[in-house]
Design a protein around this motif. Structure first.
Motif, mmCIF file in Angstrom:
data_model
loop_
_atom_site.group_PDB
_atom_site.id
_atom_site.type_symbol
_atom_site.label_atom_id
_atom_site.label_comp_id
_atom_site.label_asym_id
_atom_site.label_seq_id
_atom_site.Cartn_x
_atom_site.Cartn_y
_atom_site.Cartn_z
ATOM 1 N N ALA A 184 0.852 -1.198 0.000
ATOM 2 C CA ALA A 184 0.000 0.000 0.000
ATOM 3 C C ALA A 184 0.888 1.248 0.000
ATOM 4 O O ALA A 184 2.004 1.218 0.529
ATOM 5 N N THR A 185 0.390 2.313 -0.617
ATOM 6 C CA THR A 185 1.205 3.529 -0.682
ATOM 7 C C THR A 185 0.445 4.693 -0.047
ATOM 8 O O THR A 185 -0.792 4.683 0.033
ATOM 9 N N VAL A 186 1.176 5.685 0.410
ATOM 10 C CA VAL A 186 0.560 6.917 0.949
ATOM 11 C C VAL A 186 1.195 8.118 0.250
ATOM 12 O O VAL A 186 2.348 8.058 -0.181
ATOM 13 N N GLY A 187 0.427 9.183 0.155
ATOM 14 C CA GLY A 187 0.919 10.410 -0.480
ATOM 15 C C GLY A 187 1.547 11.323 0.561
ATOM 16 O O GLY A 187 1.570 11.020 1.760
ATOM 17 N N LEU A 188 2.010 12.480 0.083
ATOM 18 C CA LEU A 188 2.710 13.414 0.964
ATOM 19 C C LEU A 188 1.815 13.928 2.097
ATOM 20 O O LEU A 188 2.246 13.988 3.255
ATOM 21 N N ASP A 189 0.542 14.275 1.767
ATOM 22 C CA ASP A 189 -0.345 14.831 2.810
ATOM 23 C C ASP A 189 -0.595 13.836 3.934
ATOM 24 O O ASP A 189 -0.529 14.176 5.113
ATOM 25 N N GLU A 190 -0.897 12.625 3.540
ATOM 26 C CA GLU A 190 -1.163 11.571 4.531
ATOM 27 C C GLU A 190 0.089 11.296 5.361
ATOM 28 O O GLU A 190 0.023 11.117 6.586
ATOM 29 N N PHE A 191 1.233 11.302 4.693
ATOM 30 C CA PHE A 191 2.501 11.039 5.372
ATOM 31 C C PHE A 191 2.791 12.174 6.362
ATOM 32 O O PHE A 191 3.174 11.918 7.510
ATOM 33 N N ALA A 202 5.207 -1.936 17.672
ATOM 34 C CA ALA A 202 4.400 -1.401 16.561
ATOM 35 C C ALA A 202 3.788 -2.499 15.707
ATOM 36 O O ALA A 202 3.447 -2.260 14.557
ATOM 37 N N THR A 203 3.614 -3.681 16.271
ATOM 38 C CA THR A 203 3.085 -4.797 15.474
ATOM 39 C C THR A 203 1.719 -4.466 14.864
ATOM 40 O O THR A 203 1.446 -4.782 13.704
ATOM 41 N N ASP A 204 0.852 -3.825 15.642
ATOM 42 C CA ASP A 204 -0.487 -3.506 15.138
ATOM 43 C C ASP A 204 -0.626 -2.029 14.740
ATOM 44 O O ASP A 204 -1.697 -1.603 14.314
ATOM 45 N N LYS A 205 0.439 -1.288 14.918
ATOM 46 C CA LYS A 205 0.425 0.139 14.593
ATOM 47 C C LYS A 205 0.748 0.325 13.105
ATOM 48 O O LYS A 205 1.480 -0.500 12.533
ATOM 49 N N PRO A 206 0.247 1.420 12.471
ATOM 50 C CA PRO A 206 0.650 1.636 11.076
ATOM 51 C C PRO A 206 2.155 1.905 10.975
ATOM 52 O O PRO A 206 2.727 2.565 11.841
ATOM 53 N N ILE A 207 2.758 1.340 9.966
ATOM 54 C CA ILE A 207 4.187 1.566 9.712
ATOM 55 C C ILE A 207 4.302 2.160 8.307
ATOM 56 O O ILE A 207 3.689 1.644 7.363
ATOM 57 N N ILE A 208 5.019 3.254 8.198
ATOM 58 C CA ILE A 208 5.230 3.844 6.869
ATOM 59 C C ILE A 208 6.734 3.855 6.579
ATOM 60 O O ILE A 208 7.533 4.301 7.401
ATOM 61 N N VAL A 209 7.091 3.323 5.429
ATOM 62 C CA VAL A 209 8.502 3.215 5.052
ATOM 63 C C VAL A 209 8.772 4.156 3.885
ATOM 64 O O VAL A 209 7.946 4.278 2.977
ATOM 65 N N LEU A 249 7.207 -10.695 7.739
ATOM 66 C CA LEU A 249 7.565 -10.990 9.130
ATOM 67 C C LEU A 249 6.385 -10.840 10.088
ATOM 68 O O LEU A 249 6.562 -10.927 11.297
ATOM 69 N N GLY A 250 5.207 -10.553 9.553
ATOM 70 C CA GLY A 250 4.006 -10.543 10.385
ATOM 71 C C GLY A 250 3.463 -9.169 10.742
ATOM 72 O O GLY A 250 2.475 -9.075 11.483
ATOM 73 N N PHE A 251 4.070 -8.108 10.225
ATOM 74 C CA PHE A 251 3.508 -6.768 10.472
ATOM 75 C C PHE A 251 2.369 -6.570 9.473
ATOM 76 O O PHE A 251 2.547 -6.737 8.273
ATOM 77 N N SER A 252 1.209 -6.191 10.022
ATOM 78 C CA SER A 252 0.012 -6.222 9.178
ATOM 79 C C SER A 252 -0.270 -4.906 8.464
ATOM 80 O O SER A 252 -0.895 -4.897 7.403
ATOM 81 N N ASN A 253 0.154 -3.792 9.030
ATOM 82 C CA ASN A 253 -0.243 -2.496 8.483
ATOM 83 C C ASN A 253 0.988 -1.712 8.037
ATOM 84 O O ASN A 253 1.466 -0.827 8.735
ATOM 85 N N VAL A 254 1.521 -2.103 6.885
ATOM 86 C CA VAL A 254 2.746 -1.470 6.388
ATOM 87 C C VAL A 254 2.467 -0.811 5.047
ATOM 88 O O VAL A 254 1.861 -1.420 4.167
#
Lengths: 207, 150
Positions: free
Chosen positions: A95-102, A152-159, A179-184
């Motif tokens: 999944a991707t996010v834009g600048l505003d969301e980031f 942060a297993t259940d927390k959103p992660i943004i790379v 590795l099991g992180f669900s919201n990346v």
């Protein structure tokens, strides 16, 4: 012959009388000793044949062992390195996010922000609050960041990475999903878009 | 006709051979099922250098199975028994050294288990029994060899 000499050459029986070794039994004892040596040779041959058989069995097994042993930590590192070594065309789209969301995620600190660039670039400038999980040193960084990542297993992660044609963020994001992180998700604009928009930056080696 | 004492001893040799062979064949097959776990168990002893651990892990299960099979054949029993005696001494030394160093580990002798010192003591006792059994069979076999020609 002195008595002590006599005792040293012979042995006493339980009854106390002196018994001399039976010369007729000497060849038999020698033959027995020789037989034991030959049998030990047989055991050595058996060991070598078993090693050869073991190497063949290992060669054709479903999960063969490497010749040199690797500790569980080394195996985990190798597994992590493999996870981020996939060529970009084999990566499932994250999944991707834009600048505003980031930007709002960074401001509200609602997501864990990860910088996938090499540590040298991270130290020169990165998004405030971001942690460095470099694709190049993924195994080592992943272990160093085990505590914040576990939290942060259940927390959103943004790379993010450099942006543009950089694939590091997608490789790291997919490795984390494996590795099991669900919201990346991936901030595709990356560091280029962030700095071009005049957003604040931090420097140094925060990990 | 064989004297009754000899006959009893022959049956005893056969019984001990079958028992020791069963233990070794089972242990060998079990180690083949999960070589990676066995490698980790071997590494936990901190005796064998890392470069030799996997070679040992690959070679030991066929060796144990071969020992068991050799023990079952009347003509090969002698070599099988001596091999069991030798490997039992090796196992005993490794386990005793681990116990003396205060290590608590799963020896990997019979499948995967939780590390436990009481189990290590049991396996040490089993090694003594296997060694005794193997030496009994070996000495009985070697003393029955034909006498050398004059």
């Amino acid at each position: 012959m002195p008595n002590s000499d006599l005792n040293s050459r012979n042995c006493r029986t339980s009854a106390g009388s002196i018994a001399t070794p039976d010369p007729a039994r000497l060849p038999q004892a020698r033959s027995l000793a020789w037989q034991i040596v030959r049998d030990l040779g047989g055991v050595a041959i058996l060991a070598i044949a078993s090693l050869a058989a073991g190497l063949v069995i290992n060669r054709f097994s479903l999960s063969p062992l490497p010749i040199v042993y690797q500790t569980p930590e080394q195996r985990f590192d190798a597994e992590l390195t493999t996870l981020v070594a996939a060529p970009p065309f084999k990566i499932a789209p994250a999944a991707t996010v834009g600048l505003d969301e980031f930007r709002s995620a960074v401001a509200s600190k609602s997501a864990l922000i990860l910088d996938a660039r090499p540590s040298l670039f991270f130290e020169q400038g990165h998004v405030p609050g971001a942690l460095n999980l470099a694709r190049d040193d993924f195994a080592q960084d992943y272990r160093q960041l085990s505590l914040p990542l576990k939290a942060a297993t259940d927390k959103p992660i943004i790379v993010y990475c450099a942006g543009g044609e950089c694939h590091d963020s997608r490789l790291v994001a997919n490795a984390l999903l494996s590795l099991g992180f669900s919201n990346v998700s991936v901030f595709t604009g990356g560091w280029d878009a962030w700095s071009a928009a005049g957003m604040p930056a931090s420097t140094g080696s925060v990990r | 006709m064989m004297p009754p004492g000899n006959l009893r001893r022959n049956y005893a040799v056969l019984a001990v051979s079958i028992a020791v062979a069963a233990v070794f064949i089972y242990a060998g097959i079990d180690k083949l099922r999960d070589p990676l776990q066995f490698a980790d168990s071997t590494a936990a002893f901190a005796i064998v250098p890392a470069v030799f651990i996997n070679l040992l892990v690959m070679g030991l299960p066929p060796f144990e199975i071969a020992c068991g099979v050799l023990l079952l054949g009347p003509w090969t029993r002698r070599i099988g028994a001596l091999a069991v005696a030798v490997i039992s001494v090796v196992f005993f030394t490794a386990l005793a050294s681990a116990l003396l160093r205060g290590l608590t580990l799963d020896c990997g002798c019979f499948g995967v288990g939780a590390p436990s010192r009481s189990r290590m003591w049991l396996e040490l006792a089993l090694d003594v029994m296997l060694f005794s059994g193997a030496m009994f069979v070996y000495l009985r076999s070697i003393t029955r060899l034909p006498a050398p020609a004059p």
